[in-house]
Scaffold this active site. Sequence first.
Site, PDB file in Angstrom:
ATOM      1  N   LYS A 205     -33.922 109.744 -11.371  1.00  0.00           N
ATOM      2  CA  LYS A 205     -33.534 108.383 -10.963  1.00  0.00           C
ATOM      3  C   LYS A 205     -32.022 108.231 -10.862  1.00  0.00           C
ATOM      4  CE  LYS A 205     -37.825 106.162 -11.743  1.00  0.00           C
ATOM      5  NZ  LYS A 205     -38.709 105.328 -12.528  1.00  0.00           N
ATOM      6  N   ARG A 240     -43.454 110.834 -17.025  1.00  0.00           N
ATOM      7  CA  ARG A 240     -43.739 110.971 -15.589  1.00  0.00           C
ATOM      8  C   ARG A 240     -42.579 111.735 -14.966  1.00  0.00           C
ATOM      9  NH1 ARG A 240     -42.690 108.454 -10.784  1.00  0.00           N
ATOM     10  NH2 ARG A 240     -44.430 108.292  -9.319  1.00  0.00           N
TER      11      ARG A 240
END
Length: 264
Positions: A205, A240
């Site tokens: 991210k 995840r």
Amino acid sequence: MGILNVTPDSFSDGGRFLDPDAAVRHAERLLAEGADIVDLGAESTRPGAADVSPDEELERLAPVLRALRRGAPHARLSVDTRRAAVARAALDLGADMVNDVSGLADPAMAGVAAAAGAPLVLMHMRGTPATMQHLTAYEDVAGEVCAALAEAARSARNAGIAGDRILLDPGLGFAKTAEGNEILLRQLRSFLSLGHPLLVGASRKSFVGLRSGVKDPAARGAGSLAAALEAARAGAAVLRVHDVAATREALLVQGAIRGAGKDA
Ligand code: HH2
């Protein structure tokens, strides 16, 4: 949880697995590398991603789900969708669980998961992927995210889903600043008091890129591992990630150091 984006426009792997054969090969690789769950998403949630109709979402998911159900009958398959109708169809095609990044924006979602007896991930976000970047101001980010997740979990329990089948996720990168994401990771342990397993997705991210100085999302593996290890240390039950093998190796070493052995 290994990530499989069957999309043309996901932020780090868009377009790579849109072809069903390529998607199935990648899922098999994630499983071989040690993923316990493969999370299939057919709609990118990055800011500015193109709108996908429910029919199109399902058209992307269905061939991959069918092939994986045939080729990997024991794999645990999660479907990453905000739409109850897509979740229901995916569960009918053999998906095992639902990952709802909107945290029940579709009021029918909890009932769909309850009817199927499927675990449900509830992630925190504000607004929609198109608006979330303008909704990053909080007085107390951890307290507000925790309260919102408690409310979503209550709705899911009221719909008939058992508590241990409801996973909660603070939603790193979804209506959060980089600092907000870091506070959430730092205070993640306090989310355990909600009484549900926690799921965390930090992989590749932008806050990882910002702090490490790595622009290319696909090259953010090392920074992503640092975030994954912090989440695991704070008690996250599911991570995840895009890079399953590296994460697994890091967790095994971390577990050994912490004395938790192979079950870490
Ligand atoms: N992050 C993304 C998508 N789904 N689901 C959960 N539960 N938690 C997350 O943090 C999360 C998620 C975004 O990452 P990615 O799938 O790599 O990208 P895109 O949304 O562009 O497909």
